[in-house]
Motif scaffolding. Structure first.
Motif, PDB file in Angstrom:
ATOM      1  N   SER A  89      35.083  52.701  56.832  1.00  0.00           N
ATOM      2  CA  SER A  89      35.350  52.500  55.408  1.00  0.00           C
ATOM      3  C   SER A  89      34.489  51.370  54.849  1.00  0.00           C
ATOM      4  N   PRO A  90      33.152  51.524  54.964  1.00  0.00           N
ATOM      5  CA  PRO A  90      32.282  50.403  54.575  1.00  0.00           C
ATOM      6  C   PRO A  90      32.453  50.004  53.109  1.00  0.00           C
ATOM      7  N   GLY A  91      32.787  50.984  52.266  1.00  0.00           N
ATOM      8  CA  GLY A  91      32.960  50.680  50.845  1.00  0.00           C
ATOM      9  C   GLY A  91      34.072  49.679  50.605  1.00  0.00           C
ATOM     10  N   SER A  92      35.147  49.783  51.398  1.00  0.00           N
ATOM     11  CA  SER A  92      36.286  48.888  51.173  1.00  0.00           C
ATOM     12  C   SER A  92      35.917  47.462  51.564  1.00  0.00           C
ATOM     13  N   LEU A  93      35.062  47.318  52.575  1.00  0.00           N
ATOM     14  CA  LEU A  93      34.641  45.966  52.957  1.00  0.00           C
ATOM     15  C   LEU A  93      33.750  45.375  51.863  1.00  0.00           C
ATOM     16  N   GLU A  94      32.945  46.247  51.243  1.00  0.00           N
ATOM     17  CA  GLU A  94      32.109  45.780  50.128  1.00  0.00           C
ATOM     18  C   GLU A  94      32.990  45.220  49.008  1.00  0.00           C
ATOM     19  N   ASN A  95      34.058  45.947  48.717  1.00  0.00           N
ATOM     20  CA  ASN A  95      34.947  45.510  47.642  1.00  0.00           C
ATOM     21  C   ASN A  95      35.606  44.174  47.937  1.00  0.00           C
ATOM     22  N   GLU A  96      35.803  43.889  49.210  1.00  0.00           N
ATOM     23  CA  GLU A  96      36.473  42.644  49.594  1.00  0.00           C
ATOM     24  C   GLU A  96      35.504  41.483  49.760  1.00  0.00           C
ATOM     25  N   ARG A  97      34.218  41.787  49.798  1.00  0.00           N
ATOM     26  CA  ARG A  97      33.220  40.776  50.192  1.00  0.00           C
ATOM     27  C   ARG A  97      33.408  39.449  49.460  1.00  0.00           C
ATOM     28  N   MET A  98      33.574  39.543  48.158  1.00  0.00           N
ATOM     29  CA  MET A  98      33.664  38.319  47.358  1.00  0.00           C
ATOM     30  C   MET A  98      34.907  37.488  47.725  1.00  0.00           C
ATOM     31  N   PRO A 255      31.981  55.549  48.409  1.00  0.00           N
ATOM     32  CA  PRO A 255      30.689  55.006  48.035  1.00  0.00           C
ATOM     33  C   PRO A 255      30.785  53.570  47.572  1.00  0.00           C
ATOM     34  N   VAL A 256      29.764  52.807  47.853  1.00  0.00           N
ATOM     35  CA  VAL A 256      29.688  51.468  47.293  1.00  0.00           C
ATOM     36  C   VAL A 256      29.400  51.673  45.813  1.00  0.00           C
ATOM     37  N   THR A 257      30.086  50.914  44.988  1.00  0.00           N
ATOM     38  CA  THR A 257      29.978  51.155  43.551  1.00  0.00           C
ATOM     39  C   THR A 257      28.545  51.118  43.033  1.00  0.00           C
ATOM     40  N   ALA A 261      27.896  45.770  37.434  1.00  0.00           N
ATOM     41  CA  ALA A 261      28.888  44.735  37.119  1.00  0.00           C
ATOM     42  C   ALA A 261      29.889  44.562  38.245  1.00  0.00           C
ATOM     43  N   GLU A 262      30.062  45.607  39.044  1.00  0.00           N
ATOM     44  CA  GLU A 262      31.053  45.528  40.103  1.00  0.00           C
ATOM     45  C   GLU A 262      30.432  45.264  41.459  1.00  0.00           C
ATOM     46  N   ARG A 263      29.110  45.267  41.504  1.00  0.00           N
ATOM     47  CA  ARG A 263      28.466  45.040  42.793  1.00  0.00           C
ATOM     48  C   ARG A 263      28.698  43.619  43.260  1.00  0.00           C
ATOM     49  N   PRO A 264      29.056  43.433  44.531  1.00  0.00           N
ATOM     50  CA  PRO A 264      29.277  42.083  45.012  1.00  0.00           C
ATOM     51  C   PRO A 264      28.040  41.228  44.762  1.00  0.00           C
ATOM     52  N   GLY A 265      28.271  40.021  44.321  1.00  0.00           N
ATOM     53  CA  GLY A 265      27.162  39.101  44.121  1.00  0.00           C
ATOM     54  C   GLY A 265      26.597  39.169  42.713  1.00  0.00           C
ATOM     55  N   SER A 266      27.010  40.169  41.943  1.00  0.00           N
ATOM     56  CA  SER A 266      26.484  40.229  40.587  1.00  0.00           C
ATOM     57  C   SER A 266      27.120  39.121  39.754  1.00  0.00           C
ATOM     58  N   SER A 267      26.423  38.741  38.688  1.00  0.00           N
ATOM     59  CA  SER A 267      26.918  37.626  37.891  1.00  0.00           C
ATOM     60  C   SER A 267      28.287  37.938  37.301  1.00  0.00           C
ATOM     61  N   MET A 268      28.532  39.229  37.008  1.00  0.00           N
ATOM     62  CA  MET A 268      29.814  39.578  36.395  1.00  0.00           C
ATOM     63  C   MET A 268      30.974  39.318  37.347  1.00  0.00           C
ATOM     64  N   THR A 269      30.830  39.804  38.603  1.00  0.00           N
ATOM     65  CA  THR A 269      31.942  39.599  39.525  1.00  0.00           C
ATOM     66  C   THR A 269      32.151  38.109  39.761  1.00  0.00           C
ATOM     67  N   VAL A 270      31.041  37.362  39.829  1.00  0.00           N
ATOM     68  CA  VAL A 270      31.181  35.934  40.092  1.00  0.00           C
ATOM     69  C   VAL A 270      31.882  35.258  38.921  1.00  0.00           C
ATOM     70  N   SER A 271      31.447  35.597  37.696  1.00  0.00           N
ATOM     71  CA  SER A 271      32.026  34.900  36.555  1.00  0.00           C
ATOM     72  C   SER A 271      33.484  35.297  36.340  1.00  0.00           C
ATOM     73  N   ASN A 272      33.877  36.471  36.875  1.00  0.00           N
ATOM     74  CA  ASN A 272      35.256  36.901  36.700  1.00  0.00           C
ATOM     75  C   ASN A 272      36.182  36.317  37.756  1.00  0.00           C
ATOM     76  N   ALA A 273      35.617  35.646  38.745  1.00  0.00           N
ATOM     77  CA  ALA A 273      36.426  35.247  39.889  1.00  0.00           C
ATOM     78  C   ALA A 273      37.336  34.066  39.569  1.00  0.00           C
ATOM     79  N   ASP A 274      38.167  33.746  40.531  1.00  0.00           N
ATOM     80  CA  ASP A 274      39.175  32.707  40.438  1.00  0.00           C
ATOM     81  C   ASP A 274      38.553  31.337  40.123  1.00  0.00           C
ATOM     82  N   PRO A 275      39.035  30.650  39.083  1.00  0.00           N
ATOM     83  CA  PRO A 275      38.446  29.349  38.710  1.00  0.00           C
ATOM     84  C   PRO A 275      38.545  28.320  39.836  1.00  0.00           C
ATOM     85  N   LEU A 276      39.623  28.393  40.624  1.00  0.00           N
ATOM     86  CA  LEU A 276      39.764  27.442  41.735  1.00  0.00           C
ATOM     87  C   LEU A 276      38.600  27.615  42.727  1.00  0.00           C
TER      88      LEU A 276
END
Ligand SMILES: Nc1nc2c(ncn2[C@@H]2O[C@H](COP(=O)(O)OP(=O)(O)OP(=O)(O)O)[C@@H](O)[C@H]2O)c(=O)[nH]1
Ligand SMILES: [Mg+2]
Length: 525
Positions: A89-98, A255-257, A261-276
């Motif tokens: 299930s490589p796609g699921s690991l991609e989703n968790e990467r961040m 499939p990996v997305t 915007a949803e790709r791990p490492g993209s600026s969108m996922t980073v900017s949406n992440a937890d402020p802590l």
């Protein structure tokens, strides 16, 4: 005096009270309230429907394969589970990467905390106004001692045992050249204070505020699905994670997305992440030079070399890679995820579809918490298990249980294996043994750590990889032989489950052997 409002509903029921319309409600307020209630009902019904569908989907069919990963804490069960996930299930690991950043940052901060705490025990470096500690001064005076790793001074392993040691600073190895000492330890300590201070918040984020008694000293546990907590504001990603969750079936071909915007490492996922987590990331980025200076500091090197400072393997891994881990926009690599350490709480179920002769078979993989306080949670899964992979870290001959510092880890592992082999509920289960962490075992032996010092019965056998492995394997085989009424086969593998290529080929082998038993029992051949 307060008067009770007469009502046909029970006045003692707080829920009934809360649901009553407010007194003197206007018509427009009533319309708004009814609309809100209808909307809440609609959402609640939808959630109920989803839960029902999810439950149905998760119902275990008798044709599914149920595989338990068992073994003591830190043996490598969750790491092995990640290898299954990578494979099926490589796609699921991609989703968790961040979300793994939270664990890795936590591992780094905990490691720094441990280094500074050990230094504090050794020398009260904050005492007085002198920026150079006693330890540092003593160490500087020892310039005539042999250099680390040079002949006549066998490089001691990075210590991991918990046996008490007596401080003996006069025996410390010498420093690296004085030019590398940018700051004294007390200065570094002061500058790293706020980063260290954020540890409880990181721990809280990971554990969701749940503390576990009786399972190790102040360890942080996570239940399956913890990833969502690390992505509080990553709504898109979080939606995907919570829908899938650790308990949901995942397609091997998910499939990996393709949405950037949803790709791990993209600026969108980073900017949406937890402020802590973003705050910790920024602190790490700013502290990077200080962390490196502390990690490379001659006193720290000397304490490690003399086994006065005992760090875990993941501490070394992430501190060696601190430039990468503290970089802006850091996104964990697969290797980082495989080395990240967080204790499992209870039993986490992972579901994969695995092809057998062109037919998909659903596998339920149960990754359990291995600490002593967690082991009672395994039993309900014994009933209908088809196979067990028992993971034993054979590198741990010099280590003791976190939850019971008098028990040697290899001893505990053998005792646990005895219980598994002799359990009547498991007498027909396909049994696989992973003698794991062989890479660490090799390193320890190369560094001159003697097995006989910790395992007296090893006697004067050669302190080399092959004889050591054979000795431990023989003990496990003996346990199996003594508890094998059913004459079942024990499949044994020497493993390093952080090595993806080697582990995936072993997983294929294990899968085939489990399938052979499965096909026979399901009368499909
Ligand atoms: N070098 C090396 N590290 C390993 C190996 N197996 C596991 N590790 C590391 O050991 C640590 C502990 O592994 P986990 O998979 O979390 O251990 P666990 O058995 O799930 O532990 P609990 O959840 O507490 O029961 C992690 O940092 C892993 O990266 C191995 O074969 N070699
Ligand atoms: Mg685990």
């Amino acid at each position: 005096m307060l008067m009770r409002t007469p009502s046909i509903r029970s006045q003692d029921d707080p829920l009934a009270l809360a649901l009553l319309p407010p007194p003197a409600e206007s018509e427009s307020d009533r319309q708004i309230r009814l609309k809100q209630e209808a909307e809440a009902r609609r959402i609640s019904d939808r959630i109920d429907e989803e839960l029902k569908a999810e439950r149905k989907r998760l119902e275990r069919s008798k044709d599914d394969v149920k595989l338990l990963l068992l073994g003591q804490a830190e043996s490598g069960k969750s790491t092995l589970q990640k290898q299954f996930q990578l494979m099926y299930s490589p796609g699921s690991l991609e989703n968790e990467r961040m979300s793994w950043r939270t664990v890795i940052y936590f591992n780094v901060v905990r490691s720094l905390q441990k280094i500074l705490a050990t230094l504090e025990v050794w020398d009260d470096i904050d005492d007085g106004t002198d920026s150079q500690s006693t330890l540092e001064r003593q160490e500087l005076a020892n310039d005539d001692l042999p250099i680390l790793g040079k002949p006549h001074s066998p490089l001691q392993p990075v210590g991991t045992d918990t046996s008490p040691t007596t401080p003996s600073p006069t025996h410390l190895a010498p420093p690296t050249p004085i030019s590398t000492r940018a700051s004294s330890i007390s200065e570094l300590r002061l500058r790293l204070l706020s980063l260290i201070g954020i540890e409880p918040q990181l721990a809280n984020r990971l554990s969701g505020g749940v503390s576990v008694a009786g399972s190790g000293k102040g360890e942080v546990f996570v239940r399956s699905g913890w990833q969502a907590r690390s992505l509080l504001k990553g709504q898109k990603l979080m939606g995907r994670l919570s829908k899938r969750s650790d308990n949901s079936p995942t397609s091997p071909s998910s499939p990996v997305t393709s949405d950037p915007a949803e790709r791990p490492g993209s600026s969108m996922t980073v900017s949406n992440a937890d402020p802590l987590i973003e705050e910790v990331a920024s602190m790490l980025y700013q502290s990077h030079d200080d962390i490196r200076a502390l990690w490379e500091h001659p006193v720290v090197r000397a304490l490690i070399s003399k086994r006065k400072l005992k760090l875990d393997e993941w501490s070394e891994f992430f501190l060696n890679g601190i430039a990468r881990v503290s970089a802006r926009n850091y996104m964990p690599t697969t290797d980082d995820i495989l080395h990240a350490r967080i204790q499992t709480m209870g039993v986490a179920e992972h579901i994969f579809d695995v092809e057998i002769h062109g037919k998909p078979v659903t596998w339920h993989l149960y990754d359990v918490g291995g600490a002593r306080g967690q082991r009672h949670t395994w039993v309900p899964y014994f009933d209908d298990a088809n196979a067990i992979i028992f993971v034993s870290p054979i590198s741990a001959f010099d280590q003791y249980l976190e939850e019971d510092p008098r028990t040697n880890r290899i001893d505990d592992s053998l005792q646990l294996f005895t219980q598994i082999c002799s359990n009547p509920l498991l007498k027909s289960v396909h049994l696989v043994l992973f003698l794991n962490k062989t890479d660490i075992l090799r390193k320890k032996l190369e560094r001159g750590l003697r097995v006989s010092k910790y395992i007296l019965s090893y006697g004067d056998r050669p302190n080399e990889y092959e004889p050591v492995v054979n000795y431990f394997r023989a003990h496990f085989l003996q346990v199996h032989k003594r508890n094998n009424e059913n004459r079942r086969v024990l499949y044994t593998h020497l493993t390093n489950v952080t090595d993806t290529k080697a582990t995936q080929s072993i997983i294929e082998n294990v899968r085939d052997s489990i399938f052979r038993g499965y096909l026979q029992s399901a009368a499909l051949v």
